[in-house]
Each structure stands twice: as structure tokens, then as C-alpha cells.
Scaffold this active site. Structure first.
Site, PDB file in Angstrom:
ATOM      1  N   TYR A 203      -6.564  10.067   6.112  1.00  0.00           N
ATOM      2  CA  TYR A 203      -5.453   9.068   5.449  1.00  0.00           C
ATOM      3  C   TYR A 203      -5.154   7.800   6.150  1.00  0.00           C
ATOM      4  CZ  TYR A 203      -0.594   8.882   4.130  1.00  0.00           C
ATOM      5  OH  TYR A 203       0.755   8.433   3.818  1.00  0.00           O
TER       6      TYR A 203
ATOM      7  N   ILE B  99       0.939  -1.343   0.169  1.00  0.00           N
ATOM      8  CA  ILE B  99      -0.103  -0.084  -0.042  1.00  0.00           C
ATOM      9  C   ILE B  99       1.002   1.187  -0.205  1.00  0.00           C
ATOM     10  CG2 ILE B  99      -2.006   1.161   1.058  1.00  0.00           C
ATOM     11  CD1 ILE B  99      -2.581  -1.534   2.478  1.00  0.00           C
ATOM     12  N   PRO B 100       1.727   1.624  -1.174  1.00  0.00           N
ATOM     13  CA  PRO B 100       2.227   2.689  -1.118  1.00  0.00           C
ATOM     14  C   PRO B 100       1.401   4.144  -1.059  1.00  0.00           C
ATOM     15  CG  PRO B 100       2.131   1.909  -3.391  1.00  0.00           C
ATOM     16  CD  PRO B 100       1.515   0.894  -2.352  1.00  0.00           C
ATOM     17  N   HIS B 101       1.920   4.924  -0.254  1.00  0.00           N
ATOM     18  CA  HIS B 101       0.997   6.064   0.138  1.00  0.00           C
ATOM     19  C   HIS B 101       1.856   7.555   0.549  1.00  0.00           C
ATOM     20  CE1 HIS B 101       2.035   3.813   3.683  1.00  0.00           C
ATOM     21  NE2 HIS B 101       2.252   4.663   4.433  1.00  0.00           N
ATOM     22  N   VAL B 102       1.203   8.550   0.074  1.00  0.00           N
ATOM     23  CA  VAL B 102       2.105   9.730   0.350  1.00  0.00           C
ATOM     24  C   VAL B 102       0.832  10.809   0.625  1.00  0.00           C
ATOM     25  CG1 VAL B 102       4.026   9.446  -0.839  1.00  0.00           C
ATOM     26  CG2 VAL B 102       1.968  10.474  -1.919  1.00  0.00           C
TER      27      VAL B 102
END
Length: 215
Positions: A180, A131-134
Site C-alpha cells: 500500500y 490520492i485518497p486511500h484506505v
């Protein structure tokens, strides 16, 4: 209690914070206070009202936070099948897909921050999922893309040594910290379902993947 007059030390003890924190609040006018000579003093009744107002505001903010509605943050055109053998190539392709969302204003920044975040620590969570997230100031609202890896990606440094075959990429506005985290938690929990993961891996179309993710 009433209108007892308190010192900084007494307020700090009452609120269970440091003396310095109370001093800073008083200096900035964030807590009701007044000076007698050169020292700060506080009415206990005013401090209690201030605490109650802050707690009430915090509670209302939580009530107003949106629930995770996948259909509002994911569109069918941002669900893709990936055939990339390396983590960087898979992330780069999916970031390009996510950047097509109108909420993403700077595609290059999105890719750079996704890769930088991944270099800092793998976003693989096990079970074949990453789960790549920014969070970025150039993103106007939380948005996501999904990539089903037809060629499992081997170099994600997963905690269970399983290659990644599902990517959930999330980008949020910088001021959406709570939403988020809620979204990350939502997908971490949702994808623990083995039947769902199996169905996603066997899906024959991106529309089918979209429907499964939105269920």
C-alpha cells in the site's frame, strides 16, 4: 560469544531494545530463553541465530513483495471523467466506481472510510493531484480508480492552493501495509512529471487516460 549466558538487560543492550521488550518476548516464547529460578537467561549463540533468522525472513519478505503493476490494479472501466464541483461529491462518485471492483466487498464502508480519512487530513499532494486511500479488512486485494476532474475541485485544502483535477483512489487489504505504501509512493513520484499531468488533463477519452497511467 559462543554460549555466553546473558541477562535480560544484556540482551536488551545487544539488540538495542528496551528491557521490557525482551521480557515480553521471553514471556511469549518469541525469543529463545530459559528460566534459572525465577529469572530469564539467554544463550548468546541462540539469540544471534534468532536475530539472523528474523533478518533473513524480513529480507525475503521484501523480495517477495509485488512491484507496482498498474494494469493489475486498474481496469479501463474504473477510469472516469468527473464533473463535480465539491470534494465530497467527487470522492463519492469515484468511490462508487472503485466499489465496482470485485476486490471491494462493502461499498458503503469504502465510501465512509474515504470520507473519514479526508476529514482527518486532506489527501491532496499538490500539483492538482489528490490520492485518497484506505486500508480495509473488507477489501481482498489492492485496487484503484482514477478520476479526471473536468471541473477542478476547489475545496481540497491543497498545500499549494491549486484546485484538484486528478484523483487517484486506492483501497488495499488491511494486511497490505507495505505494498500500500509502495503504491502511494509510486504514484506520488510518477505524477511529478509535468508532461504526464498535462497529457492527462488534455486526454479526450478515458482509454487514453488509462494508457497514460499504465505507461
Amino acid at each position: 560469544m559462543g554460549d555466553d549466558i546473558l541477562t535480560i538487560e544484556e540482551v536488551a543492550k545487544y539488540l538495542r531494545v528496551s528491557d521490557r521488550t525482551v521480557y515480553d518476548w521471553a514471556q511469549k516464547g518469541e525469543i529463545p530463553a530459559g528460566k534459572i529460578g525465577t529469572v530469564w537467561r539467554f544463550k548468546k549463540s541462540e539469540v544471534e541465530n534468532w536475530v539472523n533468522e528474523r533478518l533473513s525472513a524480513s529480507s525475503n519478505q521484501k523480495k517477495n513483495e509485488p512491484e507496482v503493476d498498474v494494469a493489475k490494479i486498474l481496469s479501463p472501466d474504473r477510469v472516469v471523467f468527473l464533473n463535480r464541483s465539491t470534494k465530497q461529491d467527487a470522492l463519492t462518485e469515484l468511490a462508487g466506481i472503485l466499489a465496482t471492483a470485485p476486490q471491494v466487498k462493502k461499498s458503503e464502508e469504502l465510501l465512509n472510510e474515504i470520507l473519514k480519512r479526508e476529514a482527518l487530513m486532506s489527501t491532496a499532494v499538490g500539483r492538482g493531484i489528490a490520492i485518497p486511500h484506505v486500508r480495509l479488512s473488507s477489501v481482498s486485494d489492492l485496487v484503484m480508480a482514477v478520476g479526471v476532474c473536468k471541473t477542478p475541485v476547489q475545496d481540497f485544502q491543497t498545500i499549494d492552493d491549486k484546485p484538484v483535477d486528478l484523483l487517484i483512489m486506492i483501497a488495499a487489504a488491511y494486511n497490505q501495509h507495505t505494498y500500500y505504501l509502495k503504491t502511494l509512493s509510486y504514484f506520488s513520484a510518477k505524477l511529478k512529471n509535468q508532461e504526464l499531468r498535462t497529457a492527462l488533463s488534455k486526454a479526450s477519452s478515458t482509454d487514453e487516460v488509462y494508457d497514460l497511467i499504465c505507461q
